[in-house]
Design an enzyme around this catalytic site. Structure first.
Site, PDB file in Angstrom:
ATOM      1  N   ASP A 305       0.861  -1.163   0.000  1.00 54.55           N
ATOM      2  CA  ASP A 305       0.000   0.000   0.000  1.00 54.55           C
ATOM      3  C   ASP A 305       0.912   1.232   0.000  1.00 54.55           C
ATOM      4  O   ASP A 305       2.135   1.125   0.128  1.00 54.55           O
ATOM      5  CB  ASP A 305      -0.978  -0.016   1.185  1.00 54.55           C
ATOM      6  CG  ASP A 305      -2.213   0.838   0.895  1.00 54.55           C
ATOM      7  OD1 ASP A 305      -2.154   1.687  -0.020  1.00 54.55           O
ATOM      8  OD2 ASP A 305      -3.241   0.671   1.585  1.00 54.55           O
TER       9      ASP A 305
HETATM   10  C1  NOJ Z   1      -3.934   3.986   0.002  1.00 55.89           C
HETATM   11  C2  NOJ Z   1      -5.130   3.106   0.147  1.00 55.89           C
HETATM   12  O1  NOJ Z   1      -5.088   2.420   1.383  1.00 55.89           O
HETATM   13  C3  NOJ Z   1      -5.270   2.085  -0.961  1.00 55.89           C
HETATM   14  O2  NOJ Z   1      -6.498   1.444  -0.818  1.00 55.89           O
HETATM   15  C4  NOJ Z   1      -5.133   2.728  -2.300  1.00 55.89           C
HETATM   16  O3  NOJ Z   1      -5.276   1.763  -3.317  1.00 55.89           O
HETATM   17  C5  NOJ Z   1      -3.793   3.416  -2.391  1.00 55.89           C
HETATM   18  N1  NOJ Z   1      -3.698   4.424  -1.360  1.00 55.89           N
HETATM   19  C6  NOJ Z   1      -3.562   4.055  -3.757  1.00 55.89           C
HETATM   20  O4  NOJ Z   1      -4.382   5.135  -3.938  1.00 55.89           O
END
Ligand code: NOJ
Length: 765
Positions: A305
């Site tokens: 993430d």
């Molecule tokens: C953080 C989020 O937790 C995740 O779900 C997302 O895909 C990413 N950012 C990218 O935007």
């Protein structure tokens, strides 16, 4: 308006790839039927192709493949422009993937740099959070789960893929398949709610929808179930917080939707931010390798993430970025989203022998494999063009599907005196509330490329559906979360003049989604006071809720004559709401998560354990709160209709089961009301005695039936005995022999009851 109409005429010339779905799906059925040998031969062919690309890469270029940058992250709106620094990063082979860059022109431009101007000429992978639509925004996932209709969810995901692929996207960071048992957690909006079965069905449906007929099809985008794993169990419902979860509960409750997504062929998976039992997911070899790859056979790529590799430092399991990179790579995490740890550390780690180059190679292979399967080595642009992007964006078929999805997501929660549907004879309707004429919030969190200008507000929807002769009087009354009550007077005055009052209240879209946990679950701001003032008028009062989570609003519910849960329904919200309020659509939605009485009850979910002292509200020393009834306001699975249903005749054909058997149960469902409707018949099971404690009931199957007034039908369930398996005392998954209680009914709190037994242990996968 004219402009919109002209465009509509133009798009008609293009056939939406959706019309190909039937053909493609049967083709994928054939693929599934391929022999194991054929699959192995195909994989070997892909592996040879990937290896030949890998062989030509320098160590720096290999590491570049493991890196993901966001578009335009330092300046301006994400994803709208291409900057010279992006071009340079791509030209130097420093990245294998970009997120938040979309639009056929932008993608073509950067892809051109990658495949023409970089030394290694490896195409980029373009990713984006296409969570519930790209430009045609569908209901938030929690709302769509309320449809209890995997086919509908698959269709929405398919359309989202078609639009996103046309804008150059190859990869969506979706579906979000985290089980959420705590409504305080804002990200409950992004998933299918609290139940592992419903969650698994929705997860698989979304993967099928996104990936369509196969990744090489240009309208397919690769799915990324997230966040692996246990993220929804954050302590206190606070985002990013610590997770302490037994392996048994992880396996039986939180992992099934991921497993279902992997079995549906998901090409990638995202590791979660959180720790599970002391080990952050991005460094969790047990999760990312033992469970995911070794137990489940996942061959795809694992992405971190956003900055979650770098966050191993504040988590306190890595002292330096080098340690963090090492831990993540060794755990099985292939691509670094935005932390810079792989980019800055891996080359040096390999050179000094701390990381084997073969480990880097393995991660690069998994990334190249996805690029290969997407067809990027054949056509790095996947045929995108500005013309086609324009034609498919907000295609009429897509918008029609969004309206259908939206009305099927609405849940009717209360309808005293059958005040709904609204009678055609009304002479005036007061439309009140901060969300009534709102075109931004119905998009919900994570709305892709969704734009307020595309949204039909509730007021607009009502105006376009109301009969001539009925006046609509509108006043917002207050804002969603502000403290100003200055608008109350006008709102109440309009309510007094009207035959019925519709109050559109709830949350703004930024109150759910990432980093949007709430400690209270009431209506924010002064909305409850406004509702109370409207109630004082004595007029029938319909509360239409827009929100991204279950709310705890027992007093507001008590004040309202009727309550309609309208979530964040996307671009067609207003039309869908009007369809339901005026009765051209008879609501069929059922809650995918429990609505508590108070945030203090959270985590609150239907499939809890019994405890040694199950709650009895009148008995002290039982497992209860002294200041609240133990029941929810609305249980999981609950939803009303404009007709009524009666259940009778529950019978089990074979009440004793053994290995390989299937339980056959029937129930008669009758439409006892005055109009046609759709009922969701829900089957729950309780395993009466286990080697470990078992939930009070668990959803095991459901069926949707449509019945005309006075009609009845016998609904037949066939439940394979294997569906009763769980992780026992010895951590093996099996069905334990003994007695079971069967419930079939309209929701998790009501239904008919019977019993059956299993005579011998049934081992399970
Ligand atoms: C953080 C989020 O937790 C995740 O779900 C997302 O895909 C990413 N950012 C990218 O935007």
């Amino acid at each position: 308006m004219l402009h919109r109409m002209q465009r509509v005429d133009r798009v008609r010339r293009f056939r939406s790839p959706l019309s190909m779905v039937a053909v493609c799906l049967s083709a994928s059925g054939l693929l599934i039927a391929q022999s194991r040998d054929q699959v192995a031969r195909d994989e070997a062919r892909v592996a040879r192709a990937v290896d030949s690309v890998l062989a030509g890469l320098t160590l720096e270029e290999k590491v570049g493949q493991l890196v993901q940058y966001t578009g335009d992250y330092a300046t301006g709106p994400q994803g709208r422009t291409v900057t010279s620094s992006q071009r340079e990063i791509v030209r130097r082979g420093m990245t294998g993937s970009l997120l938040n860059v979309f639009g056929s022109d932008n993608v073509r431009e950067l892809q051109h740099v990658a495949v023409e101007e970089s030394r290694a000429k490896i195409p980029l992978l373009f990713g984006l959070d296409v969570i519930h639509g790209f430009r045609t925004v569908f209901p938030i996932p929690l709302a769509e789960a309320a449809s209890w209709d995997p086919a509908l969810v698959e269709n929405s995901a398919r359309i989202s893929a078609v639009e996103a692929a046309a804008a150059g996207i190859h990869w969506t960071f979706a579906p979000m398949v985290d089980i959420a048992r705590d409504a305080r957690w804002g990200r409950i909006a992004e998933g299918a709610g609290e139940d592992p079965l419903l969650g698994s069905l929705m997860a698989a449906a979304k993967v099928r929808g996104f990936q369509g007929a196969g990744l090489s099809n240009p309208s397919s985008i690769v799915a990324c179930p997230k966040h692996f794993a246990g993220y929804g169990a954050a302590e206190g419902g606070r985002d990013y917080n610590t997770v302490e979860l037994s392996e048994r509960t992880l396996r039986d409750v939180y992992l099934p939707p991921f497993k279902a997504a992997v079995e549906a062929g998901a090409g990638t998976i995202m590791a979660s931010f959180n720790e599970v039992n002391g080990v952050p997911s991005s460094a969790n070899r047990w999760l990312l390798t033992t469970v995911l790859r070794e137990e489940w056979g996942f061959k795809g790529l694992v992405v971190s993430d956003w900055n979650s590799i770098g966050e191993l430092i504040p988590h306190g399991v890595a002292a330096t970025e080098g340690d963090a990179a090492l831990l993540s790579l060794e755990a099985g995490l292939d691509m670094d989203m935005m932390s810079g740890c792989y980019r800055d550390q891996l080359v040096a780690l390999v050179k000094r022998g701390a990381v084997r180059e073969s480990t880097v190679d393995e991660a690069v292979r998994r990334i190249l494999r996805i690029k290969y399967l997407l067809g990027l080595f054949d056509d790095p642009y996947r045929g995108i063009s500005r013309e086609q992007e324009h034609a498919l964006t907000l295609h009429l078929d897509h918008v029609a599907a969004a309206r259908d999805a939206a009305r099927r997501s609405i849940v009717l929660l209360k309808n005293e005196g059958n005040i709904l549907p609204l009678k055609p004879s009304l002479s005036s309707i007061a439309v009140i509330g901060p969300l009534a004429d709102n075109v931004r919030d119905p998009l919900g969190p994570w709305a892709g490329n969704g734009q307020a200008q595309d949204v039909v507000s509730a007021l607009q929807g009502l105006r376009s559906a109301v009969r001539s002769g009925t006046d609509i009087l509108y006043a917002p009354g207050c804002t969603v979360s502000g403290g100003d009550t200055g608008g109350f007077t006008q709102a109440v005055a309009l309510a007094r003049k009207a035959d019925v009052v519709l109050a559109f209240m709830g949350e703004s879209s930024d109150m759910s989604g990432e980093a949007a946990s709430r400690s209270s679950l009431g209506l924010p701001g002064r909305q409850s006071e406004l509702l109370a003032a409207l109630r004082q008028t004595g007029k029938p009062l319909v509360l239409v809720l827009m929100n991204g989570r279950p709310l705890a609003i027992p007093e507001d519910v008590a004040r309202a004559t009727a309550v309609v849960e309208a979530w964040f329904l996307g671009v067609q919200a207003g039309h869908a709401i009007a369809d339901v309020l005026f009765g051209s659509y008879n609501p069929t939605g059922r809650l995918p998560a429990t609505f508590p009485r108070s945030a203090g009850q959270e985590p609150y979910y239907y499939n809890h354990k019994n405890t040694g002292r199950p709650p009895v509200d009148t008995l002290n020393y039982t497992s209860r709160y002294i200041d609240l009834p133990s029941s929810p306001v609305f249980p999981f699975g609950f939803g009303l209709s404009y007709t009524t249903y009666a259940y009778s005749g529950l019978a089990i054909a074979n009440p004793t089961l053994g290995v390989g058997d299937t339980l056959h149960a029937i129930v008669t469902v009758a439409n006892t009301g005055g109009r046609e409707g759709g009922e969701t018949v829900q089957l729950y099971v309780r395993d009466d005695v286990g080697s470990v404690t078992r939930p009070v009931k668990e959803l095991k199957a459901f069926q949707k039936v449509r019945l005309g007034p006075g009609e009845k039908t016998v609904v037949q369930f066939a439940l394979p005995v294997d569906a009763l398996a769980f992780t026992g005392l010895d951590m093996r998954r099996r069905v334990e022999p003994g007695t079971f209680t069967l419930f079939i009914g309209p929701n998790s709190a009501e239904g008919l009851q019977s019993a059956f037994s299993v005579r011998a242990p049934v081992e399970s996968r």
